[in-house]
Design a protein around this motif. Structure first.
Motif, PDB file in Angstrom:
ATOM      1  N   ASP A   1       2.188  12.322  -9.973  1.00  0.00           N
ATOM      2  CA  ASP A   1       1.090  13.979 -10.120  1.00  0.00           C
ATOM      3  C   ASP A   1       2.537  14.346  -9.699  1.00  0.00           C
TER       4      ASP A   1
ATOM      5  N   GLU B   1       0.671  -1.163  -0.125  1.00  0.00           N
ATOM      6  CA  GLU B   1       0.038   0.126   0.098  1.00  0.00           C
ATOM      7  C   GLU B   1       1.011   1.084   0.161  1.00  0.00           C
ATOM      8  N   TRP B   2       1.605   2.133   0.191  1.00  0.00           N
ATOM      9  CA  TRP B   2       3.086   2.692   0.877  1.00  0.00           C
ATOM     10  C   TRP B   2       3.317   2.550  -0.743  1.00  0.00           C
ATOM     11  N   GLU B   3       4.003   1.349  -1.567  1.00  0.00           N
ATOM     12  CA  GLU B   3       4.198   2.040  -2.546  1.00  0.00           C
ATOM     13  C   GLU B   3       3.623   2.522  -3.668  1.00  0.00           C
ATOM     14  N   SER B   4       2.238   1.482  -3.408  1.00  0.00           N
ATOM     15  CA  SER B   4       1.103   2.140  -4.264  1.00  0.00           C
ATOM     16  C   SER B   4       1.415   3.535  -4.019  1.00  0.00           C
ATOM     17  N   ARG B   5       1.154   4.209  -2.883  1.00  0.00           N
ATOM     18  CA  ARG B   5       0.656   5.621  -2.749  1.00  0.00           C
ATOM     19  C   ARG B   5       1.974   6.552  -2.919  1.00  0.00           C
ATOM     20  N   CYS B   6       2.941   5.843  -2.999  1.00  0.00           N
ATOM     21  CA  CYS B   6       4.236   6.763  -3.396  1.00  0.00           C
ATOM     22  C   CYS B   6       4.331   6.740  -4.755  1.00  0.00           C
TER      23      CYS B   6
ATOM     24  N   GLU C   1       1.931   6.725  -6.787  1.00  0.00           N
ATOM     25  CA  GLU C   1       0.319   8.010  -6.695  1.00  0.00           C
ATOM     26  C   GLU C   1       1.158   9.391  -6.540  1.00  0.00           C
ATOM     27  N   VAL C   2       1.562  10.063  -5.369  1.00  0.00           N
ATOM     28  CA  VAL C   2       2.518  10.564  -5.722  1.00  0.00           C
ATOM     29  C   VAL C   2       3.873  11.639  -6.143  1.00  0.00           C
TER      30      VAL C   2
END
Length: 314
Positions: A196, A185-190, A192-193
């Motif tokens: 962006d 999940e942390w990798e996925s959020r990274c 996305e960041v």
């Protein structure tokens, strides 16, 4: 790797060697290895010892009941706490060295999971009767480089401010899937960041290019206007100069002087065609129209004056 963790791994190696040797055949011998490993002053990690087949053999059905608890005891030292030890029945009794070791390891876990870390919370979790015992335990952990902390007994409530914790607790195997999920999940959020950020960078670059093109077009129009204005300014400047010269009379006077014309009648007489310096046919000088009387004389006011008569016709 952290130096404290490296020293702990190095301190565990003799016990790993004993557990993998041919002499580790009896449950009693293996239990002694667990006791000695958990009592040694520098051993704070135990996962490598837990993974050996000899230690895992303590869970076999034919192992005597008095030795089966040593496997669970080693697991508690690896990733458990003092409260878990007290809540688990049929575990071997701890020596003074093992008690101190398990309380120190439990302090590391509490320092990372409990906020704020008050005196009362630690005393209840570690079964310490007095604040002096707690402060002695925390001081021991600080000097052993297990934590970096500051005691605040005068605060309300009294707390321990921990700033860093040594990575000395092993990971429980059952928690690995959860950790993998969290890391995914942390990798996925990274990701996305990062996406962006790349989009924002592209937008900023596009706006910068548009702004540069607009400024360049403005400069081109300005240069074109300046170049078109320069010839007109030159012509208008010349006409204005001629007009100013005509108004002042300097231009007309200069032209007349260039053609032998004075600015008044007397000057015109001076520049007459017969200027008095031409010679006659017989070689004698013509009657000069310029008489010079430089005789000494004193006029009014006592100053010396010179009479000069220039350009008078005979």
């Amino acid at each position: 790797m952290d130096q404290t963790h490296a020293r702990a791994l190095e301190a565990l190696q003799p016990f790993v060697a004993l557990a993998t040797s041919n002499s580790a055949t009896s449950p009693r011998f293996v239990a002694n290895i667990v006791t000695n490993a958990t009592s040694a002053p520098q051993t704070y990690v135990f996962a490598e010892l837990l993974e050996t087949p000899t230690i895992q053999a303590l869970a076999a059905p034919d192992t005597p009941a008095e030795y089966k608890g040593y496997l669970k005891l080693l697991e508690i030292f690896a990733w458990g706490t003092w409260q878990e030890y007290q809540a688990t029945p049929n575990l071997p009794k701890l020596s003074a060295e093992q008690t101190l070791k398990l309380r120190l390891l439990s302090l590391l876990t509490l320092a990372t999971t409990t906020k704020p870390l008050t005196y009362q919370t630690l005393m209840n979790s570690l079964s310490l009767p007095t604040t002096a015992d707690l402060e002695s335990l925390v001081t021991t952990a600080i000097y052993a480089n297990l934590i970096s902390a500051r005691l605040s007994p005068a605060s309300t409530p009294p707390t321990i401010n921990v700033t860093s914790v040594a990575p000395l607790r092993d990971v429980q195997p059952q928690s690995l899937p959860q950790m993998v999920t969290l890391l995914t999940e942390w990798e996925s959020r990274c990701g996305e960041v990062v996406t962006d950020l790349e989009t924002e960078i592209a937008r900023v670059k596009a706006n910068a290019q548009k702004r540069f093109a607009k400024e360049q077009a403005y400069r081109d129009r300005l240069d074109e206007a300046v170049q078109r204005r320069q010839p007109e300014t030159g012509r208008e400047g010349g006409n204005a100069a001629d007009k100013r010269a005509g108004k002042s009379g300097f231009g007309r006077g200069f032209d007349r002087m260039a053609f032998g014309l004075g600015r008044n009648k007397r000057e015109a007489d001076d520049f007459d065609e017969d200027d008095g310096f031409a010679s006659g046919d017989n070689g004698e000088a013509a009657a000069s129209r310029m008489d010079i009387d430089e005789g000494a004389g004193v006029g009014r006011g006592g100053s010396r004056q010179t009479k000069r008569v220039v350009g008078r016709k005979a």
